[in-house]
Design a protein around this motif. Structure first.
Motif, PDB file in Angstrom:
ATOM      1  N   SER B  65       8.957  -6.044  -0.680  1.00 23.02           N
ATOM      2  CA  SER B  65       7.615  -5.475  -0.640  1.00 23.02           C
ATOM      3  C   SER B  65       6.578  -6.540  -0.288  1.00 23.02           C
ATOM      4  O   SER B  65       6.806  -7.734  -0.465  1.00 23.02           O
ATOM      5  CB  SER B  65       7.272  -4.875  -2.005  1.00 23.02           C
ATOM      6  OG  SER B  65       7.224  -5.917  -2.963  1.00 23.02           O
ATOM      7  N   ASP B  72       0.780  -1.824  -2.275  1.00 26.42           N
ATOM      8  CA  ASP B  72       1.953  -2.035  -1.438  1.00 26.42           C
ATOM      9  C   ASP B  72       1.626  -1.714   0.023  1.00 26.42           C
ATOM     10  O   ASP B  72       1.135  -0.620   0.337  1.00 26.42           O
ATOM     11  CB  ASP B  72       3.097  -1.145  -1.922  1.00 26.42           C
ATOM     12  CG  ASP B  72       4.401  -1.531  -1.225  1.00 26.42           C
ATOM     13  OD1 ASP B  72       4.390  -2.508  -0.445  1.00 26.42           O
ATOM     14  OD2 ASP B  72       5.411  -0.862  -1.471  1.00 26.42           O
ATOM     15  N   THR B  74       3.917  -2.039   2.559  1.00 24.10           N
ATOM     16  CA  THR B  74       5.108  -1.898   3.398  1.00 24.10           C
ATOM     17  C   THR B  74       5.206  -0.574   4.137  1.00 24.10           C
ATOM     18  O   THR B  74       5.860  -0.491   5.157  1.00 24.10           O
ATOM     19  CB  THR B  74       6.392  -2.108   2.566  1.00 24.10           C
ATOM     20  OG1 THR B  74       6.186  -1.590   1.264  1.00 24.10           O
ATOM     21  CG2 THR B  74       6.753  -3.569   2.502  1.00 24.10           C
TER      22      THR B  74
END
Lengths: 631, 259
Positions: B65, B72, B74
């Motif tokens: 991540s 986050d 990602t």
């Protein structure tokens, strides 16, 4: 109320024009910012008082080191208001040179432009102990500098405001104490020979001589536009820039960056401007190069128009009557071609246009005259200011015009130009001997060789020291030939060599990278570096052709017989040129002694292993072989 | 420098990325802290650019991540990540080559523009005020990066070194809170490199934002970065102060090969 000094006149301008008339403009963040006479005066007042609160005394010297910006003008006027003198330093000076100027002039403050200049000053800080504070005006990159010697321009202004609160009438009292005998500025000679000497200029010079000049050329009372971009460390900008804009008054505009001058000139359209000889040459070169790149039709029109302009210019210069047909033709071509060209160059309004410092090729003067721009190539020096001035409508390409009303000129038996001047300099600082050595029987020896025409126009040929004798005793001026060589778009610089021991004249040529590069492109010549390009067969032939053209205009014995293309450009950082880009002949001849010897031998090639100095002081090496060419 | 959880702006943990059988990044852990210049170095193909591409969302890692202030990244799209304040430059300069320098920079301000297309076209009232405010910010960057002479020049006509400068200025115009620089000095001569190093330091001093610098030129890295991380074949092999990295045997091996 006396009006003997520039600060006194500034105060007068402030009273008369206040907030109604703009005094300065500076392009910042893409916008022209304006300062009125009120703003100008207030900045000067506060900066002056700020410096005084930091310990500035009457008679102190303050070095200023920066590009042309309002802050330079404010600082200089502030120093003069306090009865001190400003010492201008060129921005591209190396730390050692700056040390010399600051130290020699006994400066107690230095006003510097930006991080670049501040870094140089911090490097030499230990060697200039008299300096109390270094004031900078552009804080970019200096945010984390903590050296106590540094203070920002705005902080000094802040101190000045505070100080004014405590001493409300001090500034007026200081101005009233000003006299025309006060030294207002130091201009260091460019040092073509030996160490630079500090010529002292009085307020009388700044005010009275410039006022007479302004009256002679009709600048005053018209609120003319002036673009300030020649270095203020130079006497010319002291005269036209600092002094004349206050006396005029004129509106001074400052370009955004030195690189944007061409753009900014167009936006301002100055009435009064000064281009150094090189710039006129560059402009001409640029027009020629652009025309080469232009479309067929445009080239054709330009080629048709130019001879008409030149023809009319020649008639005017010869004081001949211009036939009606030519007048009509010129009117048409002017409006069809030249007016647009002038606009492109930012010269559409140009009225009083000057050049000095180095000779301008008569061809260039003739060319701009064809466009309707009369370049007044005057004769001046750091010591004597303006000495001759071409008068409007009587511009002769080969002369520097008749003496100005306040100057008397005669020639010595050797042909040296001797001067008597109502407004001379006040001598060299701390160098009485050198000052005395320049005076003979009441006349100032200029060190220049020249002659006067029957009707009193001065023709300056060269420095006395630079005249060369050839085998057989005939004299010639290498510079004269060099200037004609430089008129070629392909030749940027040249050193012409000759001496009594040598039987013929030779030359070392610097090619013009842009134009020769373009030539190479058009003729499919592949090259890698300047060095490589300079030695290409096609380029050597091209330069040979250019030299042949110049040779045709020269007397038989001064014609160039052999030449080489140098593997690098002459560079001020290597002391080959002065900061005003004049060739340091003796130094250069000495440096390339081996190469010159080859020019006077039978060898056809010369191998070089030379060191070069980069801008940051590092050294590099060049290894190459150079062709020797016969003309 | 002690590790502490505070002051970590970007936390990359366990990041892996592969193209078919090629492992581009292999379980990379890296923290980017507040107010530091972090250099990421490594031999060709070590995965440096991949790492940047994972941060700003061009690539999506299959494992691990990227946390930006606890968020986050990602799965987010690149333009979303840009609006969060992560700006980058490109190794191969991705500018609008047909537009002027100024227009390129103004385009970077787009994510901060609130007025719609219609008021923008009419250039009236608030839209006009907004444009002026953005132009002012852009002009400040132009001043900072000394780009006045090329303000109105078409980017495609500029020399390489200046285009690199425009690229950096554009990233800066987004008013970022993290700046990712992908080989800002590649292909430059010594003088241009020095200028660029000076600009990076100026930016750092003025904005105090973390800067991640992917670079080949070791001299520059050692001079201007506070911390260095070294990648080799997709794995992080070292991390530390420039001086430590210079003497690290693994790093020397990765660069010079084994004896």
């Amino acid at each position: 109320m006396p009006l003997e000094t520039l600060p006194q006149i500034l105060r007068e301008n402030h009273r008369t024009y206040g907030n109604k008339i703009v005094a300065m403009r500076v392009k910042d963040q893409g916008i022209w910012k304006q300062y009125t006479w009120e703003d100008y005066y207030t900045k000067v007042k506060h900066f002056c008082l700020g410096l005084i609160s930091l310990g500035l005394q009457r008679g102190d010297k303050v070095s200023i080191l920066g590009e042309n910006k309002p802050e330079w003008f404010w600082a200089e006027l502030a120093v003069q208001s306090a009865g001190g003198a400003a010492v201008g330093i060129f921005t591209d000076c190396l730390p050692a040179e700056i040390k010399y100027f600051v130290h020699h002039s006994d400066s107690t403050f230095v006003v510097a432009h930006d991080q670049e200049q501040v870094d140089k000053l911090l490097e030499i800080k230990q060697e200039i102990p008299k300096v109390r504070k270094v004031v900078y005006w552009d804080p970019k990159g200096l945010w984390s500098y903590t050296d106590p010697v540094l203070i920002s321009f705005d902080e000094v202004i802040g101190l000045g405001k505070e100080y004014e609160g405590q001493h409300p009438s001090l500034f007026d009292e200081l101005l009233d104490q000003g006299r025309n005998d006060d030294i207002g500025a130091y201009c260091y000679t460019s040092g073509t020979t030996g160490l630079p000497k500090g010529a002292m200029l009085s307020q009388r010079w700044l005010v009275d001589s410039i006022r007479e000049w302004g009256e002679l050329d009709g600048w005053f009372g018209k609120n003319y536009e002036y673009l300030s971009f020649i270095p203020p460390a130079w006497i010319t900008e002291q005269g036209i820039g600092i002094a004349a804009t206050i006396l005029g008054p004129m509106i001074t505009s400052f370009p955004e960056e030195p690189e944007t001058v061409q753009e900014n000139i167009r936006e301002i359209g100055p009435d009064v401007l000064f281009f150094a000889a090189r710039l006129w040459e560059n402009l001409n070169r640029m027009i020629q190069a652009r025309m080469i790149d232009s479309t067929y039709l445009r080239r054709l029109i330009y080629r048709l128009a130019l001879p008409i302009g030149l023809r009319v210019a020649d008639l005017e210069n010869g004081n001949k009557k211009i036939p009606v047909l030519w007048r009509i033709l010129y009117f048409l071509t002017y409006h069809a071609v030249f007016r647009q060209l002038r606009d492109r160059l930012g010269l559409s309004r140009a009225k009083a246009v000057y050049s000095a410092g180095a000779a301008v090729s008569p061809d260039i003067i003739r060319y701009f005259k064809a466009l309707g721009i009369e370049i007044r190539l005057f004769y001046g020096s750091t010591e004597q200011g303006v000495m001759t001035m071409p008068r409007q409508g009587d511009i002769r390409p080969e002369t520097s015009g008749p003496p100005v009303p306040w100057v008397e000129i005669k020639l010595s038996d050797e042909g040296e130009i001797l001067i008597k001047n109502r407004y001379p300099y006040e001598g060299y600082y701390k160098d009485q001997d050198a000052t005395q050595a320049k005076i003979k029987e009441g006349w100032f020896c200029s060190g220049d060789f020249g002659y006067l025409t029957d009707d009193g126009h001065l023709i300056v040929i060269d420095r006395m020291d630079d005249l060369k004798e050839l085998a057989g005793g005939k004299k010639f001026s290498p510079q004269y030939t060099e200037i004609r060589l430089r008129f070629s778009p392909y030749i940027k610089d040249a050193l012409v060599i000759g001496s009594p021991e040598r039987h013929y004249v030779t030359a070392i040529i610097n090619i013009d990278l842009d134009n020769v590069g373009r030539f190479a492109e058009n003729h499919r010549v592949a090259y890698t570096t300047f060095t490589d390009l300079s030695q290409k067969r096609e380029v050597l032939n091209l330069i040979t052709g250019e030299i042949v053209k110049v040779n045709q205009t020269l007397p038989e014995w001064t014609r160039i017989r052999k030449f080489v293309n140098l593997y690098k450009e002459f560079d001020a950082d290597e002391d080959e040129l002065t900061r005003t880009r004049k060739l340091r002949r003796t130094f250069v001849e000495d440096r390339y002694r081996d190469l010159i010897d080859v020019l006077y031998s039978d060898k056809e090639e010369y191998r070089v292993e030379a060191s070069v100095t980069y801008r940051d002081g590092r050294k590099g090496k060049i290894e190459t072989s150079i062709h020797v060419n016969e003309v | 420098m002690p590790h502490n959880a505070n002051g970590i702006i970007l936390r990359i943990s366990d990041l892996s990325l592969s193209f078919g059988g090629l492992q581009a990044l292999n379980r990379v852990d890296l923290d980017i802290r507040d107010g530091e210049i972090l250099a990421v170095i490594g031999p060709n193909g070590a995965g440096k650019t991949c790492l940047l591409n994972c941060i700003n969302g061009f690539y999506h890692p299959y494992e691990g991540s990227v946390l930006y202030r606890e968020k986050d990244l990602t799965t987010l799209k690149p333009h979303k990540i840009a609006t969060l304040g992560i700006a980058r430059t490109f190794q191969n300069i991705e500018l609008y080559s047909g537009l002027s320098t100024l227009d390129n920079l103004m385009a970077a301000r787009h994510i901060h523009m609130k007025r719609g297309a219609l008021p923008g076209c009419l250039f009236f009232g608030p839209a006009r005020r907004e444009e002026i405010a953005h132009r002012r910010q852009v002009e400040e960057i132009i001043d900072l990066m000394e780009m006045e002479p090329i303000r109105k020049k078409v980017v495609g006509s500029l020399p390489y070194g200046q285009r690199k400068r425009v690229d950096l200025a554009r990233a800066l115009c987004m008013n970022p809170s993290v700046l990712l620089l992908d080989e800002p000095m590649a292909g430059m001569n010594v003088e241009e490199k020095e200028d660029m190093a000076r600009f990076i330091l100026d930016i750092y001093e003025l904005k105090r934002i973390p800067i991640v610098l992917v670079e080949h030129d070791m001299d520059v890295v050692m001079d201007i970065s506070h911390r260095v991380a070294v990648l080799d074949f997709g794995s992080k092999i070292a991390e530390g102060l420039p001086q430590e990295i210079r003497d690290d045997e693994k790093v020397i091996k990765a660069y010079l090969g084994e004896e």
